[in-house]
Each structure stands twice: as C-alpha cells, then as structure tokens.
Design a protein around this motif. Structure first.
Motif, PDB file in Angstrom:
ATOM      1  N   VAL A  20     -66.536 101.076  43.729  1.00 18.01           N
ATOM      2  CA  VAL A  20     -67.625 101.244  44.695  1.00 18.01           C
ATOM      3  C   VAL A  20     -67.065 101.297  46.111  1.00 18.01           C
ATOM      4  O   VAL A  20     -67.454 102.143  46.934  1.00 18.01           O
ATOM      5  CB  VAL A  20     -68.657 100.114  44.548  1.00 18.01           C
ATOM      6  N   TYR A  21     -66.137 100.397  46.406  1.00 19.46           N
ATOM      7  CA  TYR A  21     -65.507 100.370  47.731  1.00 19.46           C
ATOM      8  C   TYR A  21     -64.823 101.710  48.029  1.00 19.46           C
ATOM      9  O   TYR A  21     -64.996 102.285  49.111  1.00 19.46           O
ATOM     10  CB  TYR A  21     -64.499  99.225  47.791  1.00 19.46           C
ATOM     11  N   GLU A  22     -64.049 102.219  47.063  1.00 27.79           N
ATOM     12  CA  GLU A  22     -63.313 103.459  47.293  1.00 27.79           C
ATOM     13  C   GLU A  22     -64.257 104.652  47.449  1.00 27.79           C
ATOM     14  O   GLU A  22     -63.989 105.561  48.241  1.00 27.79           O
ATOM     15  CB  GLU A  22     -62.328 103.690  46.155  1.00 27.79           C
ATOM     16  N   PRO A  40     -77.851 102.977  52.838  1.00 27.71           N
ATOM     17  CA  PRO A  40     -79.043 102.535  52.116  1.00 27.71           C
ATOM     18  C   PRO A  40     -78.970 101.037  51.850  1.00 27.71           C
ATOM     19  O   PRO A  40     -77.887 100.460  51.786  1.00 27.71           O
ATOM     20  CB  PRO A  40     -78.986 103.334  50.807  1.00 27.71           C
ATOM     21  N   PRO A  41     -80.116 100.369  51.693  1.00 26.73           N
ATOM     22  CA  PRO A  41     -80.096  98.950  51.345  1.00 26.73           C
ATOM     23  C   PRO A  41     -79.271  98.716  50.086  1.00 26.73           C
ATOM     24  O   PRO A  41     -79.190  99.580  49.201  1.00 26.73           O
ATOM     25  CB  PRO A  41     -81.578  98.623  51.125  1.00 26.73           C
ATOM     26  N   SER A  42     -78.671  97.552  49.980  1.00 23.93           N
ATOM     27  CA  SER A  42     -77.767  97.260  48.876  1.00 23.93           C
ATOM     28  C   SER A  42     -78.442  97.372  47.519  1.00 23.93           C
ATOM     29  O   SER A  42     -77.819  97.799  46.537  1.00 23.93           O
ATOM     30  CB  SER A  42     -77.159  95.862  49.045  1.00 23.93           C
ATOM     31  N   ARG A  43     -79.719  97.012  47.447  1.00 24.55           N
ATOM     32  CA  ARG A  43     -80.425  97.122  46.158  1.00 24.55           C
ATOM     33  C   ARG A  43     -80.541  98.579  45.734  1.00 24.55           C
ATOM     34  O   ARG A  43     -80.372  98.917  44.548  1.00 24.55           O
ATOM     35  CB  ARG A  43     -81.812  96.478  46.264  1.00 24.55           C
ATOM     36  N   GLU A  44     -80.845  99.466  46.684  1.00 24.92           N
ATOM     37  CA  GLU A  44     -80.957 100.883  46.359  1.00 24.92           C
ATOM     38  C   GLU A  44     -79.602 101.456  45.941  1.00 24.92           C
ATOM     39  O   GLU A  44     -79.512 102.237  44.987  1.00 24.92           O
ATOM     40  CB  GLU A  44     -81.503 101.652  47.560  1.00 24.92           C
ATOM     41  N   GLN A  45     -78.536 101.078  46.676  1.00 26.24           N
ATOM     42  CA  GLN A  45     -77.206 101.552  46.305  1.00 26.24           C
ATOM     43  C   GLN A  45     -76.817 101.088  44.921  1.00 26.24           C
ATOM     44  O   GLN A  45     -76.269 101.855  44.114  1.00 26.24           O
ATOM     45  CB  GLN A  45     -76.170 101.057  47.322  1.00 26.24           C
ATOM     46  N   ALA A  46     -77.115  99.810  44.623  1.00 29.81           N
ATOM     47  CA  ALA A  46     -76.764  99.265  43.315  1.00 29.81           C
ATOM     48  C   ALA A  46     -77.495 100.011  42.205  1.00 29.81           C
ATOM     49  O   ALA A  46     -76.912 100.331  41.156  1.00 29.81           O
ATOM     50  CB  ALA A  46     -77.091  97.774  43.271  1.00 29.81           C
ATOM     51  N   GLY A  50     -75.678 102.200  39.403  1.00 29.48           N
ATOM     52  CA  GLY A  50     -75.692 101.557  38.101  1.00 29.48           C
ATOM     53  C   GLY A  50     -74.824 100.324  38.030  1.00 29.48           C
ATOM     54  O   GLY A  50     -74.209 100.037  36.996  1.00 29.48           O
ATOM     55  N   VAL A  51     -74.765  99.562  39.148  1.00 31.26           N
ATOM     56  CA  VAL A  51     -73.959  98.342  39.188  1.00 31.26           C
ATOM     57  C   VAL A  51     -74.814  97.205  39.730  1.00 31.26           C
ATOM     58  O   VAL A  51     -75.935  97.410  40.201  1.00 31.26           O
ATOM     59  CB  VAL A  51     -72.706  98.522  40.082  1.00 31.26           C
ATOM     60  N   ALA A  52     -74.289  95.983  39.665  1.00 29.72           N
ATOM     61  CA  ALA A  52     -74.991  94.826  40.204  1.00 29.72           C
ATOM     62  C   ALA A  52     -74.994  94.873  41.728  1.00 29.72           C
ATOM     63  O   ALA A  52     -74.088  95.439  42.359  1.00 29.72           O
ATOM     64  CB  ALA A  52     -74.339  93.536  39.721  1.00 29.72           C
ATOM     65  N   LEU A  57     -72.505  94.567  47.587  1.00 29.44           N
ATOM     66  CA  LEU A  57     -72.332  93.677  48.739  1.00 29.44           C
ATOM     67  C   LEU A  57     -70.860  93.401  48.994  1.00 29.44           C
ATOM     68  O   LEU A  57     -70.406  93.374  50.145  1.00 29.44           O
ATOM     69  CB  LEU A  57     -73.088  92.366  48.505  1.00 29.44           C
ATOM     70  N   TRP A  58     -70.079  93.190  47.926  1.00 28.40           N
ATOM     71  CA  TRP A  58     -68.638  92.941  48.081  1.00 28.40           C
ATOM     72  C   TRP A  58     -67.967  94.138  48.737  1.00 28.40           C
ATOM     73  O   TRP A  58     -67.156  94.004  49.659  1.00 28.40           O
ATOM     74  CB  TRP A  58     -68.018  92.655  46.717  1.00 28.40           C
TER      75      TRP A  58
END
Length: 481
Positions: A20-22, A40-46, A50-52, A57-58
C-alpha cells in the motif's frame, strides 16, 4: 484495484503495508497524485484496496514521516508541495534484492543528498579551510616518536583515543559548560555517524521522533533509514515547540534539536523552552539529542555565549553530538557523542561493528591540537573572520539590490536566512542561481509540513570578493522574478 496478497516469511500484514505504501508513493512520484491533492479518507482507501484500515493508516503515517504528505487538522491529508520538487524527481528505484532495511537506506536519496562537489558561495555549512594551520598540524604529527606511531598503527579502542577523549571533555567544560567524564565521550566520524549510532541503539522500527520543521534533512534521513518515524514539530522564536509536539505525538521516544543555533532558521532556544524540553524527556522517559553543529561560533564575549543544553541541571537524558567539521574542517572526519555512562559500552561496540575506530594518528594530533591551545586560537581567528564576512554579505546584498534584499545580522552561526512570504516559491531563484554558478539553498528544501520559505546564505568559507560577486548575481536574478 485490490492489493495483491501473498504469504512471505515476514508475514502477510507487513507485506500488505509495504505494498500500500509503495502504491501511494509511486502515485505521488509519478504525478498521478499531484501536489495539493487531498487523499481519500482512510476507510474509503481501505475499502477500495481490499485491506484493513490500519494497513492504510500505517502507509499514510510513513508517507507523512517522509514528507510526501501532510496532515491538516480538521481537513484531511494532502500531498505535500515538496513532493513535486527536484529532490523527489529523477530518482532511480532501489535495486531489487535489498532487504527492507536496505531499501530504507537506499531511499534516503529522496530526502537527502550530501554535497560532494567543491563549495562555492553561498553554500551553507562550509567553513574557512584555506586559513587552517596545516603546517602546524603536520609539525605536531611529525613530533610523534617511532614507538608512538607504531602504537597508533594497531587496532585501537573503538570509543576513541584516551588523550583525545580527555581533551574533548576538558574543552566542553571550558567552552560549552558541559561537565562530563572523558569516559562518556565516544569519538566518531563526524556528527552524521553520531546520529546514526543514536538511532541504531536507542530506537526501534516504528518509534516516533520529534524533529524540527524546517530542520536538517540528514537527521531525518538517518532516522528513517532505521525505520523510525520522523514527526515534524513547528518552530517559533524560541525554537522547537515542545508542548505542541508532545500533544501531537504523545508516544514519541526522542526529540532531536539544534538549540544553540537552530538549523536552518537560526533561532536560539530560550531557557524556559529548554527546561520544558528537559521536563518532557523526564516525564516521558524519552531522549533528547542535542546537535551542536556550530555552537562554537557565537560572536559576543565569552560571558555572553549561550552554553549547551546538555549543561543544564536535569539533562541526564540528553545526548550531545559535536563535530570538528565546522570548527576545523570536514576532511578531518572526526566528531563525538557524549552519552550517559551506562550507554558507553554499547556505543563503543556499535562503533566497532561499523568501522572499528577512527585513525589513530588523526586522533592523537587532534588531542595535542586541543591540549596545546591551538583549537582556542584557531576559533578566535575564525570568529573574527566570520563576523567580518557576515557584514560583507549583508552590505553586499543590500547594495546590489538597492535595498530590496535586507538580511538581519546574527550573533552566531555560519549562515543567514532571508525569509520570504509563507508558501511562496523559493525554488526558482535557487535554480537560476545554481545555473549562474551560485549555490543558494531554498528554505523549502528543509521543510516537511512547514510553509516557511526563503533562502540561506552561507558566508563562512568564502572570501569577500566571492561574497560580493555572488551577491550581485543573486540580486540581478531576484529582480527578474
């Protein structure tokens, strides 16, 4: 598009975070997420990946620590303006096969490229080298007996030559007000290695470190290369705002500061702020690293000079980093760290693992150079010279620009800051100056989230003619902007 999942010896969670970071960093570097874009907000990105949510956030926290994104209170996270500047362009991806730690180290090129070309005005951090007493240094070296030379050619104590450690301890008491035993002094190859030793020994991957913003990118690069998270803290007229930093990053384990002459803004940390910083370290069981990179260059009388933070009562959790790269010359490659007694053995062993020890001849000659009073005399001469050159710089810029470029004098340091409007473009003038043969660093190059802008004028290592000539170039180019 969901992130590909895989099982690895390092575990699927760590791999997903890295992926995700890369992906996010690649989108920023390739321009798919331009500077100023709101993530985008972290919930939308997750959900879209398809990840937690914690995985996203990390990744975002690491991007923030590296300066790719910036969080705006109550307004979300945005791609940093600095993400589109030259230090992040044209980079070659780290070669495959590196470990994760190796990748972190290789990626420091995105944040810090130490200069390796000859210095010319107005590059900062360059001392006067031509006036160094090389003949005296060579004479001291020749005075060693054959037995002494033979002994210095053997494997030596990784913590440093005993005579040099003693000379440094006595010098620190006389010049910077620091009371320490010679046994607490660990000799290293300049302040950068000192910071590296501290990061390796006192921090774990994921630990948060408060750093000055703007501040020295070499410090951030070292921290990030060891997996630590550099957390930007704003500055005011008293230096690092520790109360703000403690609120934003309550779990921070360390703060790295330049309290005598903040790099790069030049402000000095007042007594109340110093005491607040020491109180924070005690209350949070945290460390304070004092980088005293040019603390010897204070231009008032000895009674007016500000002592080191490490000299104050209650400074037991302060590690003091010093260097001879500014007081003498960078080619010497000698510096030191003053550490609490309980940590000396660990630092010595870390030094042994890295490069065993500093060259014996250089350490011995430096010990004599200090003990015989030559360092004191050299510094007196340089303080007088640098004061003159500072005034030449101020008057040359004002004259060449018809008063448009006014710089406030300083009673310490080796460079001056001309500050511009927050958020303004300070890169264009710097690029034009470099094309014209003048090294003029923009303040934005040292910022993470800070919008402070301006230009840094180093004056210590350049003749009056060089300063005047470079000032005319900058003034001419500034008129065209």
């Amino acid at each position: 598009m969901p992130v590909a999942r895989a099982n690895t010896p390092g575990g699927p969670t760590g791999l997903l975070r890295q992926q995700v970071y890369e992906q996010l960093r690649g989108a920023i570097e390739q321009g798919r997420l331009p500077a100023g874009t709101r993530l985008p907000p972290s919930r939308e990105q997750a959900a879209s990946l398809g990840v937690a949510r914690n995985t996203v956030l990390w990744a975002v926290q690491r991007l923030q620590a590296e300066g790719y994104v910036e969080a705006r209170v109550g307004d979300g996270t945005y791609v940093s303006q600095a993400a589109g500047t030259p230090p992040l362009q044209g980079l070659v991806a780290p070669p495959r096969g590196l470990s994760r730690r190796g990748q972190l180290i290789a990626e420091t090129a995105a944040r810090w490229r130490p200069p390796h070309v000859a210095a010319r005005a107005f590059r900062i951090g360059a001392p006067e080298v031509d006036s160094f007493p090389f003949a005296l240094w060579d004479r001291l070296a020749r005075q060693a007996s054959p037995a002494q030379r033979s002994a210095r050619a053997q494997y030596l104590d990784p913590a440093g030559d005993p005579d040099l450690r003693q000379a440094i301890a006595l010098w620190l008491w006389a010049s910077r007000g620091i009371r320490c035993d010679a046994a607490q002094v660990v000799v290293c190859s300049g302040s950068q290695q000192g910071i590296d030793l501290i990061a390796r020994l006192l921090l774990d991957a994921g630990d948060e470190v408060l750093v000055e913003d703007p501040g020295y990118p070499g410090i951030r690069a070292s921290l990030l290369a060891h997996g630590a998270l550099a957390r930007p803290v704003a500055l005011d007229a008293q230096g690092l705002c520790i109360a703000e930093g403690a609120t934003l990053w309550p779990g921070a384990r360390m703060a790295v500061v330049t309290p005598t002459h903040q790099f790069p803004t030049g402000v000095g940390m007042g007594l109340a702020r110093r005491q607040a910083l020491l109180h924070w370290a005690r209350a949070h069981d945290a460390w304070v690293v004092e980088d005293d990179y040019d603390g010897e260059f204070q231009y008032g009388s000895a009674a007016q000079r500000v002592p080191a933070l490490c000299s104050l009562p209650g400074s037991e959790r302060v590690l003091y980093v010093g260097t001879f790269s500014k007081t003498l010359h960078p080619g010497l490659r000698l510096g030191f760290v003053v550490v609490p007694p309980a940590l000396v053995e660990a630092f010595a062993m870390a030094r042994a693992i890295t490069d065993r020890h500093a060259p014996g001849d250089a350490q011995a000659v430096l010990a004599r150079f200090i003990a015989d009073g030559h360092l004191l005399r050299h510094l007196r001469q340089m303080r007088e010279l640098y004061q003159v050159r500072q005034q030449v710089l101020i008057h040359a810029l004002a004259d060449a620009s018809d008063g448009a470029l006014q710089i406030t004098p300083s009673d310490r340091g080796m460079h001056l800051l001309h500050e511009a409007a927050p958020g303004s473009d300070d890169e264009t003038l710097s690029r034009k100056a470099l094309t014209a043969g003048v090294m003029l660093a923009p303040l934005s190059r040292y910022a993470m989230q800070s919008q402070r802008r301006g230009w840094l004028f180093g004056y210590a290592g350049y003749s009056e003619a060089e300063i005047v000539g470079a000032a005319r170039v900058v003034a001419r180019l500034a008129q065209g902007l």
